[in-house]
Design a protein around this motif. Structure first.
Motif, PDB file in Angstrom:
ATOM      1  N   PRO A   1      49.941  33.924 145.963  1.00  0.00           N
ATOM      2  CA  PRO A   1      49.805  33.335 147.296  1.00  0.00           C
ATOM      3  C   PRO A   1      48.783  32.189 147.342  1.00  0.00           C
ATOM      4  O   PRO A   1      48.771  31.400 148.283  1.00  0.00           O
ATOM      5  CB  PRO A   1      49.333  34.494 148.172  1.00  0.00           C
ATOM      6  N   ASP A   2      47.958  32.081 146.319  1.00  0.00           N
ATOM      7  CA  ASP A   2      46.948  31.032 146.251  1.00  0.00           C
ATOM      8  C   ASP A   2      47.585  29.637 146.148  1.00  0.00           C
ATOM      9  O   ASP A   2      46.934  28.640 146.416  1.00  0.00           O
ATOM     10  CB  ASP A   2      46.037  31.300 145.048  1.00  0.00           C
ATOM     11  N   LEU A   3      48.856  29.571 145.761  1.00  0.00           N
ATOM     12  CA  LEU A   3      49.510  28.274 145.581  1.00  0.00           C
ATOM     13  C   LEU A   3      49.540  27.457 146.873  1.00  0.00           C
ATOM     14  O   LEU A   3      49.345  26.245 146.851  1.00  0.00           O
ATOM     15  CB  LEU A   3      50.927  28.454 145.035  1.00  0.00           C
ATOM     16  N   ARG A   4      49.795  28.112 148.006  1.00  0.00           N
ATOM     17  CA  ARG A   4      49.826  27.385 149.280  1.00  0.00           C
ATOM     18  C   ARG A   4      48.452  26.783 149.576  1.00  0.00           C
ATOM     19  O   ARG A   4      48.344  25.630 149.967  1.00  0.00           O
ATOM     20  CB  ARG A   4      50.261  28.295 150.417  1.00  0.00           C
ATOM     21  N   HIS A   5      47.410  27.548 149.316  1.00  0.00           N
ATOM     22  CA  HIS A   5      46.048  27.037 149.525  1.00  0.00           C
ATOM     23  C   HIS A   5      45.782  25.859 148.589  1.00  0.00           C
ATOM     24  O   HIS A   5      45.207  24.844 149.000  1.00  0.00           O
ATOM     25  CB  HIS A   5      45.029  28.155 149.292  1.00  0.00           C
ATOM     26  N   ARG A   6      46.228  25.989 147.350  1.00  0.00           N
ATOM     27  CA  ARG A   6      46.030  24.910 146.379  1.00  0.00           C
ATOM     28  C   ARG A   6      46.794  23.653 146.789  1.00  0.00           C
ATOM     29  O   ARG A   6      46.325  22.529 146.599  1.00  0.00           O
ATOM     30  CB  ARG A   6      46.455  25.379 144.986  1.00  0.00           C
ATOM     31  N   LEU A   7      47.990  23.848 147.343  1.00  0.00           N
ATOM     32  CA  LEU A   7      48.774  22.708 147.826  1.00  0.00           C
ATOM     33  C   LEU A   7      48.014  21.973 148.921  1.00  0.00           C
ATOM     34  O   LEU A   7      47.881  20.744 148.889  1.00  0.00           O
ATOM     35  CB  LEU A   7      50.139  23.191 148.349  1.00  0.00           C
ATOM     36  N   HIS A   8      47.487  22.703 149.876  1.00  0.00           N
ATOM     37  CA  HIS A   8      46.746  22.085 150.976  1.00  0.00           C
ATOM     38  C   HIS A   8      45.462  21.423 150.485  1.00  0.00           C
ATOM     39  O   HIS A   8      45.088  20.344 150.952  1.00  0.00           O
ATOM     40  CB  HIS A   8      46.459  23.122 152.075  1.00  0.00           C
ATOM     41  N   THR A   9      44.790  22.055 149.529  1.00  0.00           N
ATOM     42  CA  THR A   9      43.573  21.478 148.959  1.00  0.00           C
ATOM     43  C   THR A   9      43.884  20.171 148.235  1.00  0.00           C
ATOM     44  O   THR A   9      43.198  19.153 148.431  1.00  0.00           O
ATOM     45  CB  THR A   9      42.901  22.474 147.987  1.00  0.00           C
ATOM     46  N   ALA A  10      44.934  20.172 147.419  1.00  0.00           N
ATOM     47  CA  ALA A  10      45.318  18.961 146.688  1.00  0.00           C
ATOM     48  C   ALA A  10      45.720  17.855 147.650  1.00  0.00           C
ATOM     49  O   ALA A  10      45.337  16.693 147.474  1.00  0.00           O
ATOM     50  CB  ALA A  10      46.470  19.266 145.728  1.00  0.00           C
ATOM     51  N   ALA A  11      46.452  18.205 148.692  1.00  0.00           N
ATOM     52  CA  ALA A  11      46.858  17.198 149.683  1.00  0.00           C
ATOM     53  C   ALA A  11      45.635  16.612 150.379  1.00  0.00           C
ATOM     54  O   ALA A  11      45.544  15.398 150.585  1.00  0.00           O
ATOM     55  CB  ALA A  11      47.803  17.821 150.703  1.00  0.00           C
ATOM     56  N   SER A  12      44.701  17.463 150.702  1.00  0.00           N
ATOM     57  CA  SER A  12      43.477  17.000 151.360  1.00  0.00           C
ATOM     58  C   SER A  12      42.688  16.069 150.447  1.00  0.00           C
ATOM     59  O   SER A  12      42.200  15.022 150.875  1.00  0.00           O
ATOM     60  CB  SER A  12      42.629  18.207 151.747  1.00  0.00           C
ATOM     61  N   GLU A  13      42.589  16.441 149.182  1.00  0.00           N
ATOM     62  CA  GLU A  13      41.866  15.603 148.220  1.00  0.00           C
ATOM     63  C   GLU A  13      42.546  14.251 148.017  1.00  0.00           C
ATOM     64  O   GLU A  13      41.889  13.251 147.727  1.00  0.00           O
ATOM     65  CB  GLU A  13      41.748  16.321 146.878  1.00  0.00           C
ATOM     66  N   LEU A  14      43.869  14.220 148.175  1.00  0.00           N
ATOM     67  CA  LEU A  14      44.606  12.968 148.023  1.00  0.00           C
ATOM     68  C   LEU A  14      44.683  12.167 149.325  1.00  0.00           C
ATOM     69  O   LEU A  14      45.265  11.091 149.356  1.00  0.00           O
ATOM     70  CB  LEU A  14      46.034  13.255 147.516  1.00  0.00           C
ATOM     71  N   GLY A  15      44.097  12.726 150.391  1.00  0.00           N
ATOM     72  CA  GLY A  15      44.077  12.028 151.664  1.00  0.00           C
ATOM     73  C   GLY A  15      45.402  12.122 152.420  1.00  0.00           C
ATOM     74  O   GLY A  15      45.699  11.276 153.266  1.00  0.00           O
ATOM     75  N   ILE A  16      46.172  13.145 152.132  1.00  0.00           N
ATOM     76  CA  ILE A  16      47.459  13.336 152.815  1.00  0.00           C
ATOM     77  C   ILE A  16      47.216  14.164 154.064  1.00  0.00           C
ATOM     78  O   ILE A  16      46.610  15.233 154.008  1.00  0.00           O
ATOM     79  CB  ILE A  16      48.459  14.046 151.879  1.00  0.00           C
ATOM     80  N   SER A  17      47.692  13.662 155.190  1.00  0.00           N
ATOM     81  CA  SER A  17      47.482  14.362 156.460  1.00  0.00           C
ATOM     82  C   SER A  17      48.289  15.654 156.497  1.00  0.00           C
ATOM     83  O   SER A  17      49.289  15.806 155.801  1.00  0.00           O
ATOM     84  CB  SER A  17      47.887  13.472 157.637  1.00  0.00           C
ATOM     85  N   GLU A  18      47.844  16.566 157.352  1.00  0.00           N
ATOM     86  CA  GLU A  18      48.523  17.843 157.525  1.00  0.00           C
ATOM     87  C   GLU A  18      49.962  17.618 158.018  1.00  0.00           C
ATOM     88  O   GLU A  18      50.896  18.283 157.574  1.00  0.00           O
ATOM     89  CB  GLU A  18      47.744  18.719 158.522  1.00  0.00           C
ATOM     90  N   THR A  19      50.140  16.650 158.895  1.00  0.00           N
ATOM     91  CA  THR A  19      51.470  16.327 159.432  1.00  0.00           C
ATOM     92  C   THR A  19      52.398  15.837 158.321  1.00  0.00           C
ATOM     93  O   THR A  19      53.549  16.278 158.221  1.00  0.00           O
ATOM     94  CB  THR A  19      51.360  15.236 160.520  1.00  0.00           C
ATOM     95  N   ASP A  20      51.896  14.931 157.470  1.00  0.00           N
ATOM     96  CA  ASP A  20      52.716  14.424 156.371  1.00  0.00           C
ATOM     97  C   ASP A  20      53.033  15.528 155.368  1.00  0.00           C
ATOM     98  O   ASP A  20      54.139  15.576 154.819  1.00  0.00           O
ATOM     99  CB  ASP A  20      52.014  13.264 155.663  1.00  0.00           C
ATOM    100  N   LEU A  21      52.062  16.413 155.124  1.00  0.00           N
ATOM    101  CA  LEU A  21      52.291  17.516 154.194  1.00  0.00           C
ATOM    102  C   LEU A  21      53.372  18.452 154.735  1.00  0.00           C
ATOM    103  O   LEU A  21      54.274  18.850 154.006  1.00  0.00           O
ATOM    104  CB  LEU A  21      50.994  18.292 153.943  1.00  0.00           C
ATOM    105  N   GLN A  22      53.297  18.769 156.029  1.00  0.00           N
ATOM    106  CA  GLN A  22      54.309  19.640 156.631  1.00  0.00           C
ATOM    107  C   GLN A  22      55.690  18.985 156.585  1.00  0.00           C
ATOM    108  O   GLN A  22      56.684  19.644 156.301  1.00  0.00           O
ATOM    109  CB  GLN A  22      53.936  19.980 158.071  1.00  0.00           C
ATOM    110  N   ALA A  23      55.745  17.685 156.852  1.00  0.00           N
ATOM    111  CA  ALA A  23      57.026  16.967 156.796  1.00  0.00           C
ATOM    112  C   ALA A  23      57.583  16.980 155.371  1.00  0.00           C
ATOM    113  O   ALA A  23      58.784  17.187 155.170  1.00  0.00           O
ATOM    114  CB  ALA A  23      56.855  15.538 157.293  1.00  0.00           C
ATOM    115  N   ALA A  24      56.706  16.783 154.388  1.00  0.00           N
ATOM    116  CA  ALA A  24      57.147  16.795 152.994  1.00  0.00           C
ATOM    117  C   ALA A  24      57.627  18.187 152.589  1.00  0.00           C
ATOM    118  O   ALA A  24      58.622  18.326 151.868  1.00  0.00           O
ATOM    119  CB  ALA A  24      56.011  16.344 152.073  1.00  0.00           C
ATOM    120  N   GLU A  25      56.920  19.205 153.049  1.00  0.00           N
ATOM    121  CA  GLU A  25      57.319  20.579 152.749  1.00  0.00           C
ATOM    122  C   GLU A  25      58.687  20.885 153.349  1.00  0.00           C
ATOM    123  O   GLU A  25      59.550  21.469 152.688  1.00  0.00           O
ATOM    124  CB  GLU A  25      56.296  21.563 153.323  1.00  0.00           C
ATOM    125  N   GLU A  26      58.894  20.465 154.588  1.00  0.00           N
ATOM    126  CA  GLU A  26      60.182  20.697 155.248  1.00  0.00           C
ATOM    127  C   GLU A  26      61.299  19.949 154.516  1.00  0.00           C
ATOM    128  O   GLU A  26      62.386  20.479 154.314  1.00  0.00           O
ATOM    129  CB  GLU A  26      60.129  20.264 156.716  1.00  0.00           C
TER     130      GLU A  26
END
Length: 152
Positions: free
Chosen positions: A28-53
């Protein structure tokens, strides 16, 4: 190590994909790692959710496409077995009537229907693509909840 080799997003994605595989983690740590990596790359939460969808939508389409191709082959096999049984029956009947001076008429339905079966086999064993009209029609019926009964 020469770090100038990274030229595209695909390079970054592939390296991350390999790193995750190397760790062998599917927890389950993978989701946290995904959000951490996105944050480090400057990807917004909205863009990450859109990419996930978008990812999950593509995955669902790929799964539906595989199911569609499998169903096409299964339907063909059923039609082919029916063809063989009926043709054997016709030839059996033909052999029975030939004794009374009949002709070899069973080859005509065998050849005519055989052309249809060959065409169906070619269609069933050629892979459908995402933009195949037959696949799109089947998928619309599936998503609408309609039964997938053949109307052919």
């Amino acid at each position: 190590m020469d770090r100038e080799q990274l030229r595209s997003d695909e390079d970054v994605e592939e390296i991350l994909r390999l790193a995750v595989r190397r760790e062998g983690r599917t927890d389950p740590d993978l989701r946290h790692r995904l959000h951490t990596a996105a944050s480090e790359l400057g990807i917004s939460e909205t863009d990450l959710q859109a990419a996930e969808e978008e990812y999950y939508k593509k995955t669902r389409v790929d799964q539906d496409l595989a199911e569609f191709n499998t169903r096409k082959r299964h339907e063909f096999r059923g039609h082919f077995v029916t063809y063989i049984l009926v043709i054997l029956g016709l030839f059996g009947l033909n052999i029975y009537t030939i004794r009374d001076g009949g002709s070899l008429w069973a080859m005509y339905p065998m050849l005519g229907w055989g052309i249809g079966i060959a065409t169906h086999g070619f269609s069933a064993y050629s892979r459908a693509t995402r933009d195949d009209p037959e696949f799109l029609k089947w998928r619309r019926r599936k998503l609408s909840g309609a039964e997938d009964d053949d109307d052919d």
